[in-house]
Design a protein around this motif. Structure first.
Motif, PDB file in Angstrom:
ATOM      1  N   ALA A  44       0.928  -1.067  -0.048  1.00  0.00           N
ATOM      2  CA  ALA A  44      -0.578   0.067   0.091  1.00  0.00           C
ATOM      3  C   ALA A  44       0.832   1.088  -0.154  1.00  0.00           C
ATOM      4  N   LYS A  45       0.862   1.992  -0.625  1.00  0.00           N
ATOM      5  CA  LYS A  45       1.082   3.384  -0.826  1.00  0.00           C
ATOM      6  C   LYS A  45       1.221   3.905   0.814  1.00  0.00           C
ATOM      7  N   ALA A  46       2.765   4.611   0.566  1.00  0.00           N
ATOM      8  CA  ALA A  46       2.424   5.508   2.022  1.00  0.00           C
ATOM      9  C   ALA A  46       1.640   6.251   1.598  1.00  0.00           C
ATOM     10  N   MET A  47      -0.168   7.301   2.809  1.00  0.00           N
ATOM     11  CA  MET A  47      -0.333   8.427   2.637  1.00  0.00           C
ATOM     12  C   MET A  47      -0.041   9.740   3.179  1.00  0.00           C
ATOM     13  N   THR A  48      -0.202  10.878   2.064  1.00  0.00           N
ATOM     14  CA  THR A  48       0.225  11.934   3.287  1.00  0.00           C
ATOM     15  C   THR A  48      -0.686  12.555   3.751  1.00  0.00           C
ATOM     16  N   MET A  49       0.077  12.614   4.903  1.00  0.00           N
ATOM     17  CA  MET A  49      -1.200  12.089   6.404  1.00  0.00           C
ATOM     18  C   MET A  49      -1.072  13.936   6.582  1.00  0.00           C
ATOM     19  N   THR A  50      -0.790  15.039   6.373  1.00  0.00           N
ATOM     20  CA  THR A  50      -0.671  16.793   6.570  1.00  0.00           C
ATOM     21  C   THR A  50      -2.044  17.008   6.228  1.00  0.00           C
ATOM     22  N   THR A  51      -2.300  17.837   6.879  1.00  0.00           N
ATOM     23  CA  THR A  51      -3.706  18.263   6.408  1.00  0.00           C
ATOM     24  C   THR A  51      -3.006  19.058   5.041  1.00  0.00           C
ATOM     25  N   PRO A  52      -3.716  19.403   4.212  1.00  0.00           N
ATOM     26  CA  PRO A  52      -3.643  19.988   2.810  1.00  0.00           C
ATOM     27  C   PRO A  52      -4.226  21.453   3.389  1.00  0.00           C
ATOM     28  N   ARG A 120     -17.182  15.060  -5.981  1.00  0.00           N
ATOM     29  CA  ARG A 120     -15.785  15.313  -5.869  1.00  0.00           C
ATOM     30  C   ARG A 120     -15.169  15.656  -4.508  1.00  0.00           C
ATOM     31  N   ILE A 121     -13.887  15.337  -3.788  1.00  0.00           N
ATOM     32  CA  ILE A 121     -13.465  16.135  -2.980  1.00  0.00           C
ATOM     33  C   ILE A 121     -11.436  15.503  -3.017  1.00  0.00           C
ATOM     34  N   ILE A 122     -11.058  16.769  -3.276  1.00  0.00           N
ATOM     35  CA  ILE A 122      -9.519  16.439  -3.901  1.00  0.00           C
ATOM     36  C   ILE A 122      -8.830  17.364  -3.354  1.00  0.00           C
ATOM     37  N   ASN A 123      -7.137  17.098  -3.585  1.00  0.00           N
ATOM     38  CA  ASN A 123      -6.328  18.004  -2.476  1.00  0.00           C
ATOM     39  C   ASN A 123      -5.822  18.307  -3.777  1.00  0.00           C
ATOM     40  N   ALA A 124      -6.188  19.988  -3.612  1.00  0.00           N
ATOM     41  CA  ALA A 124      -6.175  20.603  -4.533  1.00  0.00           C
ATOM     42  C   ALA A 124      -4.069  21.049  -4.885  1.00  0.00           C
ATOM     43  N   ASP A 125      -3.678  21.094  -3.163  1.00  0.00           N
ATOM     44  CA  ASP A 125      -2.630  20.944  -3.243  1.00  0.00           C
ATOM     45  C   ASP A 125      -1.414  20.231  -4.168  1.00  0.00           C
ATOM     46  N   ASN A 126      -2.150  18.754  -4.433  1.00  0.00           N
ATOM     47  CA  ASN A 126      -1.445  17.866  -5.547  1.00  0.00           C
ATOM     48  C   ASN A 126      -2.132  17.637  -7.163  1.00  0.00           C
ATOM     49  N   GLY A 127      -3.710  17.668  -6.978  1.00  0.00           N
ATOM     50  CA  GLY A 127      -4.606  17.047  -8.038  1.00  0.00           C
ATOM     51  C   GLY A 127      -4.781  16.072  -7.374  1.00  0.00           C
ATOM     52  N   ASN A 128      -4.572  15.148  -6.787  1.00  0.00           N
ATOM     53  CA  ASN A 128      -5.309  13.856  -6.545  1.00  0.00           C
ATOM     54  C   ASN A 128      -6.510  13.641  -5.671  1.00  0.00           C
ATOM     55  N   VAL A 129      -7.250  13.046  -6.224  1.00  0.00           N
ATOM     56  CA  VAL A 129      -8.728  12.713  -5.854  1.00  0.00           C
ATOM     57  C   VAL A 129      -8.844  11.789  -3.998  1.00  0.00           C
ATOM     58  N   GLY A 173      -8.421  10.118   4.680  1.00  0.00           N
ATOM     59  CA  GLY A 173      -8.719   9.935   2.903  1.00  0.00           C
ATOM     60  C   GLY A 173      -7.419   9.683   2.951  1.00  0.00           C
ATOM     61  N   VAL A 174      -7.627   8.154   1.944  1.00  0.00           N
ATOM     62  CA  VAL A 174      -6.945   8.045   0.412  1.00  0.00           C
ATOM     63  C   VAL A 174      -6.765   8.711  -0.639  1.00  0.00           C
ATOM     64  N   GLU A 175      -5.503   9.264  -1.306  1.00  0.00           N
ATOM     65  CA  GLU A 175      -5.696   9.814  -2.027  1.00  0.00           C
ATOM     66  C   GLU A 175      -4.969   8.418  -4.106  1.00  0.00           C
ATOM     67  N   LYS A 176      -6.249   8.321  -4.470  1.00  0.00           N
ATOM     68  CA  LYS A 176      -6.349   7.874  -5.127  1.00  0.00           C
ATOM     69  C   LYS A 176      -6.097   8.741  -6.479  1.00  0.00           C
ATOM     70  N   GLY A 177      -5.096   8.870  -6.892  1.00  0.00           N
ATOM     71  CA  GLY A 177      -4.392   9.287  -8.363  1.00  0.00           C
ATOM     72  C   GLY A 177      -5.415  10.474  -8.228  1.00  0.00           C
ATOM     73  N   GLN A 178      -4.645  10.955  -9.867  1.00  0.00           N
ATOM     74  CA  GLN A 178      -4.783  13.052 -10.546  1.00  0.00           C
ATOM     75  C   GLN A 178      -6.145  13.306 -11.360  1.00  0.00           C
ATOM     76  N   VAL A 179      -6.910  13.700 -10.776  1.00  0.00           N
ATOM     77  CA  VAL A 179      -7.874  14.284 -10.666  1.00  0.00           C
ATOM     78  C   VAL A 179      -7.769  14.613 -12.393  1.00  0.00           C
TER      79      VAL A 179
END
Length: 189
Positions: A44-52, A120-129, A173-179
């Motif tokens: 499993a990919k390590a998740m970035t756990m910091t608050t976006p 959809r909820i997206i991490n706008a810092d890196n574009g991941n869903v 949440g888990v970031e699941k790839g680019q939006v």
């Protein structure tokens, strides 16, 4: 058998408030599954756990989705009103959550009209869903990377709670790839 490899982390004096839970969530987990004749390893990919620092809330406002809403209900305007009013109520939002900005984005179609309106909820810092475990998102929603059937205020209230949980660190949440690889039909400017 579950093996956990914990990333070595240096904690400065200003970051002493980081809990043990955060350190564990930043770990890389390797799960070994044994089959009947072969061994499969799932990494499993390590998740970035910091608050976006910023979140993007993408809401489908296409006619196929909004046609399912009754009484003039619009999930985009309801989410905006609820989340913006939460920002002004210091009792609802934990102080560090105010650092996370929210951008609302409209799409005309997420190609899932039968289950709309969709969000959809997206991490706008890196574009991941961002998706969530089964206690928050059902399997179909997680696979399709969006919340479905946002047709009333109760669903919007639930979503705003999830967004505020991301902002204050109580929901992960888990970031699941680019939006941008998804087939969302965006408005042209």
């Amino acid at each position: 058998m579950i093996l956990a490899v914990v990333k070595k982390t240096t904690i400065s004096s200003s970051a002493l408030s980081i809990s043990v839970m955060w350190l564990l969530l930043q770990s890389l987990f390797v799960v070994m599954l044994s089959g009947s004749s072969s061994k499969n390893i799932l990494v499993a990919k390590a998740m970035t756990m910091t608050t976006p620092s910023s979140l993007k809330i993408r809401v489908c406002t296409g006619s196929g989705c909004l046609g399912k809403c009754r009484g003039g209900f619009n999930p985009l305007t309801s989410l905006e009103k609820l989340l913006i009013s939460d920002d002004n109520d210091n009792d609802i939002i934990i102080d560090n959550a105010k650092d996370t900005t929210i951008e609302f984005e409209e799409t005309f179609c997420m190609n899932q009209c039968k289950r709309g309106p969709n969000v959809r909820i997206i991490n706008a810092d890196n574009g991941n869903v961002i998706t969530f475990d089964e206690s928050i998102m059902n399997e179909v929603e997680s696979t399709r990377k969006n919340f479905q059937r946002i047709i009333n205020e109760d669903r919007v209230t639930g979503l705003s709670g999830i967004v505020n949980g991301i902002r204050d660190g109580t929901v992960v949440g888990v970031e699941k790839g680019q939006v941008d690889i998804l087939n969302d039909i965006m408005p042209t400017i």
